[in-house]
Design an enzyme around this catalytic site. Sequence first.
Site, PDB file in Angstrom:
ATOM      1  N   LYS A  21       0.831  -1.210   0.000  1.00 36.28           N
ATOM      2  CA  LYS A  21       0.000   0.000   0.000  1.00 36.28           C
ATOM      3  C   LYS A  21       0.869   1.265   0.000  1.00 36.28           C
ATOM      4  O   LYS A  21       0.659   2.172  -0.794  1.00 36.28           O
ATOM      5  CB  LYS A  21      -0.922  -0.028   1.237  1.00 36.28           C
ATOM      6  CG  LYS A  21      -1.667   1.266   1.515  1.00 36.28           C
ATOM      7  CD  LYS A  21      -2.712   1.063   2.584  1.00 36.28           C
ATOM      8  CE  LYS A  21      -2.259   1.363   3.993  1.00 36.28           C
ATOM      9  NZ  LYS A  21      -2.004   2.758   4.338  1.00 36.28           N
ATOM     10  N   SER A  22       1.842   1.318   0.892  1.00 41.49           N
ATOM     11  CA  SER A  22       2.689   2.517   0.987  1.00 41.49           C
ATOM     12  C   SER A  22       3.470   2.755  -0.294  1.00 41.49           C
ATOM     13  O   SER A  22       3.598   3.889  -0.765  1.00 41.49           O
ATOM     14  CB  SER A  22       3.696   2.362   2.131  1.00 41.49           C
ATOM     15  OG  SER A  22       3.056   2.509   3.361  1.00 41.49           O
ATOM     16  N   ARG A  26       3.094   5.818  -3.104  1.00 42.25           N
ATOM     17  CA  ARG A  26       4.238   6.633  -3.530  1.00 42.25           C
ATOM     18  C   ARG A  26       4.463   6.515  -5.026  1.00 42.25           C
ATOM     19  O   ARG A  26       4.732   7.505  -5.710  1.00 42.25           O
ATOM     20  CB  ARG A  26       5.488   6.208  -2.756  1.00 42.25           C
ATOM     21  CG  ARG A  26       5.475   6.743  -1.321  1.00 42.25           C
ATOM     22  CD  ARG A  26       6.421   5.978  -0.433  1.00 42.25           C
ATOM     23  NE  ARG A  26       6.487   6.516   0.909  1.00 42.25           N
ATOM     24  CZ  ARG A  26       5.542   6.374   1.858  1.00 42.25           C
ATOM     25  NH1 ARG A  26       4.422   5.732   1.566  1.00 42.25           N
ATOM     26  NH2 ARG A  26       5.708   6.892   3.052  1.00 42.25           N
ATOM     27  N   SER A 169       7.381   9.428  11.865  1.00 43.08           N
ATOM     28  CA  SER A 169       6.259   9.255  10.952  1.00 43.08           C
ATOM     29  C   SER A 169       6.723   9.387   9.509  1.00 43.08           C
ATOM     30  O   SER A 169       7.261  10.420   9.110  1.00 43.08           O
ATOM     31  CB  SER A 169       5.176  10.308  11.237  1.00 43.08           C
ATOM     32  OG  SER A 169       4.334  10.444  10.112  1.00 43.08           O
ATOM     33  N   GLN A 171       4.832   9.553   6.986  1.00 40.81           N
ATOM     34  CA  GLN A 171       3.975  10.493   6.251  1.00 40.81           C
ATOM     35  C   GLN A 171       4.505  11.914   6.408  1.00 40.81           C
ATOM     36  O   GLN A 171       4.544  12.682   5.456  1.00 40.81           O
ATOM     37  CB  GLN A 171       2.535  10.381   6.746  1.00 40.81           C
ATOM     38  CG  GLN A 171       1.923   9.034   6.391  1.00 40.81           C
ATOM     39  CD  GLN A 171       0.501   8.872   6.877  1.00 40.81           C
ATOM     40  OE1 GLN A 171      -0.041   9.752   7.538  1.00 40.81           O
ATOM     41  NE2 GLN A 171      -0.101   7.751   6.569  1.00 40.81           N
ATOM     42  N   ASP A 323       1.768  -0.441  11.940  1.00 44.27           N
ATOM     43  CA  ASP A 323       0.433  -0.782  11.430  1.00 44.27           C
ATOM     44  C   ASP A 323      -0.040  -2.156  11.898  1.00 44.27           C
ATOM     45  O   ASP A 323      -1.154  -2.577  11.577  1.00 44.27           O
ATOM     46  CB  ASP A 323       0.432  -0.755   9.892  1.00 44.27           C
ATOM     47  CG  ASP A 323       0.415   0.674   9.365  1.00 44.27           C
ATOM     48  OD1 ASP A 323       0.001   1.588  10.115  1.00 44.27           O
ATOM     49  OD2 ASP A 323       0.841   0.879   8.217  1.00 44.27           O
ATOM     50  N   LYS A 350      -4.415   6.672  14.675  1.00 45.84           N
ATOM     51  CA  LYS A 350      -4.540   5.955  13.396  1.00 45.84           C
ATOM     52  C   LYS A 350      -5.996   5.975  12.911  1.00 45.84           C
ATOM     53  O   LYS A 350      -6.775   6.798  13.350  1.00 45.84           O
ATOM     54  CB  LYS A 350      -4.008   4.538  13.560  1.00 45.84           C
ATOM     55  CG  LYS A 350      -2.505   4.491  13.840  1.00 45.84           C
ATOM     56  CD  LYS A 350      -1.729   4.968  12.638  1.00 45.84           C
ATOM     57  CE  LYS A 350      -0.247   5.030  12.897  1.00 45.84           C
ATOM     58  NZ  LYS A 350       0.486   5.699  11.817  1.00 45.84           N
ATOM     59  N   ARG A 354      -6.446   2.982  18.118  1.00 53.06           N
ATOM     60  CA  ARG A 354      -6.204   1.528  18.099  1.00 53.06           C
ATOM     61  C   ARG A 354      -5.911   0.953  19.479  1.00 53.06           C
ATOM     62  O   ARG A 354      -6.160  -0.224  19.713  1.00 53.06           O
ATOM     63  CB  ARG A 354      -5.105   1.177  17.094  1.00 53.06           C
ATOM     64  CG  ARG A 354      -5.630   1.271  15.669  1.00 53.06           C
ATOM     65  CD  ARG A 354      -4.689   0.689  14.648  1.00 53.06           C
ATOM     66  NE  ARG A 354      -5.319   0.712  13.320  1.00 53.06           N
ATOM     67  CZ  ARG A 354      -4.658   0.833  12.189  1.00 53.06           C
ATOM     68  NH1 ARG A 354      -3.347   0.946  12.207  1.00 53.06           N
ATOM     69  NH2 ARG A 354      -5.310   0.838  11.048  1.00 53.06           N
ATOM     70  N   ARG A 397      -7.784  -2.526   9.330  1.00 57.52           N
ATOM     71  CA  ARG A 397      -6.871  -3.467  10.004  1.00 57.52           C
ATOM     72  C   ARG A 397      -7.557  -4.138  11.207  1.00 57.52           C
ATOM     73  O   ARG A 397      -7.275  -5.281  11.533  1.00 57.52           O
ATOM     74  CB  ARG A 397      -5.600  -2.756  10.423  1.00 57.52           C
ATOM     75  CG  ARG A 397      -4.847  -2.165   9.232  1.00 57.52           C
ATOM     76  CD  ARG A 397      -3.402  -1.914   9.529  1.00 57.52           C
ATOM     77  NE  ARG A 397      -2.786  -1.045   8.542  1.00 57.52           N
ATOM     78  CZ  ARG A 397      -2.385  -1.435   7.331  1.00 57.52           C
ATOM     79  NH1 ARG A 397      -2.537  -2.696   6.949  1.00 57.52           N
ATOM     80  NH2 ARG A 397      -1.829  -0.579   6.503  1.00 57.52           N
TER      81      ARG A 397
HETATM   82  C1  S3P Z   1       2.360   5.245   6.067  1.00 60.48           C
HETATM   83  C2  S3P Z   1       2.922   5.615   7.243  1.00 60.48           C
HETATM   84  C3  S3P Z   1       2.392   5.261   8.559  1.00 60.48           C
HETATM   85  C4  S3P Z   1       1.379   4.123   8.458  1.00 60.48           C
HETATM   86  C5  S3P Z   1       0.419   4.289   7.318  1.00 60.48           C
HETATM   87  C6  S3P Z   1       1.158   4.403   5.996  1.00 60.48           C
HETATM   88  C7  S3P Z   1       2.996   5.676   4.807  1.00 60.48           C
HETATM   89  O1  S3P Z   1       1.761   6.396   9.129  1.00 60.48           O
HETATM   90  O2  S3P Z   1       0.673   4.017   9.665  1.00 60.48           O
HETATM   91  O3  S3P Z   1      -0.454   3.173   7.235  1.00 60.48           O
HETATM   92  O4  S3P Z   1       2.681   5.102   3.752  1.00 60.48           O
HETATM   93  O5  S3P Z   1       3.832   6.580   4.872  1.00 60.48           O
HETATM   94  P1  S3P Z   1       2.604   7.477   9.983  1.00 60.48           P
HETATM   95  O6  S3P Z   1       3.615   8.033   9.103  1.00 60.48           O
HETATM   96  O7  S3P Z   1       1.599   8.494  10.397  1.00 60.48           O
HETATM   97  O8  S3P Z   1       3.154   6.686  11.129  1.00 60.48           O
END
Ligand code: S3P
Length: 449
Positions: A21-22, A26, A169, A171, A323, A350, A354, A397
Amino acid sequence: MLLKVSPSRSLKGEVTVPGDKSITHRAMLFASMAKGESCIRNPLVSGVTRTMLDAVQFLGVSSSLEGNCLWINSPGLENFTPPPQPLNCKNSATTMRLLAGVIAAAGIPAVLDGSEGLRRRPMGRVIEPLQQMGVLIHASESGGAPVEIMGRSTERNLKGLRFESPVASAQVKSCVLLGGLAANSPVVYLEPALSRDHTERMLSAQGVDIETTWEANRPVITMQPGGRSHLRPLDVTIPGDFSAAAFLMTAALITPNSEVVLQGVGLNATRAGLMATLQEMGGEIEVIRQWDEAGEPVGDLRVAYSKLRGGKVGGRRVVEMIDEFPIFGIAAAFAEGTTEVAEAAELRLKESDRIRMICDELSKQGVRVIEKTDGFTVFGSTHIPGGGIAESHGDHRLAMSLAALGLNTQQPVFVRGAEIAAESYPEFFQILQALGAEITTLPDEDIGS
Ligand code: S3P
């Protein structure tokens, strides 16, 4: 949708897990920044990644899925059109936070909005560094979406910065690095522990000068200016998603007589913390083949039913399995002894809170748990009653984890709102069924045996 998961005899078989997914998020976004045509093979096509794809269309990017390849055609970052309406990031915080960086680098105005759930998630953590770089941006009064970007305070470039993030993080890190593609001086980003590093790997492969060094045990990511002029189109194959594999891995570990092979799983150490933790707790998980794909380590895993012992998780390991706590809570419920999770307050921010939800849902099924401010304690047992209605709370999840719980409880577990799993793993329940899980779909509100 109400799902009934009954105690199952065993899980057996081989599964290829869906694209990460990540990395898919990207790849979609980075391909959109590059002028020309990109091919993304084995993408995850699910609720949250469609959200990213729909959003970039409003910037002038087009896409089509042909067989296993997602084609992205873009005019490039410098030629994005200001979106005529707010970009709807729905439930996807990754879409919102990463897009904020890209819109900042493009220097166009845009509003980013999303679902009620997404509006509750903190955006100040990306707004502050972007403002320091000269982006004109603000959030709603509560600090969440809608986020409005009005352009930049200087004409052509943003300013580089040295930013010490209080949270690990990916993100936030990605947002700052993406905004930094338009900076006129280096961007230096520090975080308390190395969060998933897909952005650094992918930008570097696209031609951006970026490196990670270490200062007193903390990662320091330094990106040189001029990044936006280097971005090349992508031709990439997305590795399998460790976070998707985590559900099947745990399901096999807790269901007696199980043995499954999970193929093509991304094994980046910044993501694979759950595997290390479960191995430490006595889980039989073996990497039977390993190779590289898209600059990421990937492998096939063999997982067999195991008698788990309780464990402790804190510090850097929390980041490496950020996650995976909903499914880790399920593993802990079946482990002999006590399992403690600490230094994990980030879990409250999240898709759902969670910590609260894991504790509430486990105790509804008869598991003894203690909720803490920054984590939880689970008292494991091999005889978990089950029999209750579990709620997904709109968290994909949580839905998949609670389904896994029902594989080895005394009575079936009923999962309400299970369809939310399609946000990240649309085929999950069918795959679990094909491996041998006893799962039936009931009409809503019908919890008859
Ligand atoms: C992600 C970063 C994580 C993760 C999310 C996907 C990403 O979040 O929990 O499911 O793709 O960069 P955080 O950066 O807020 O920890």
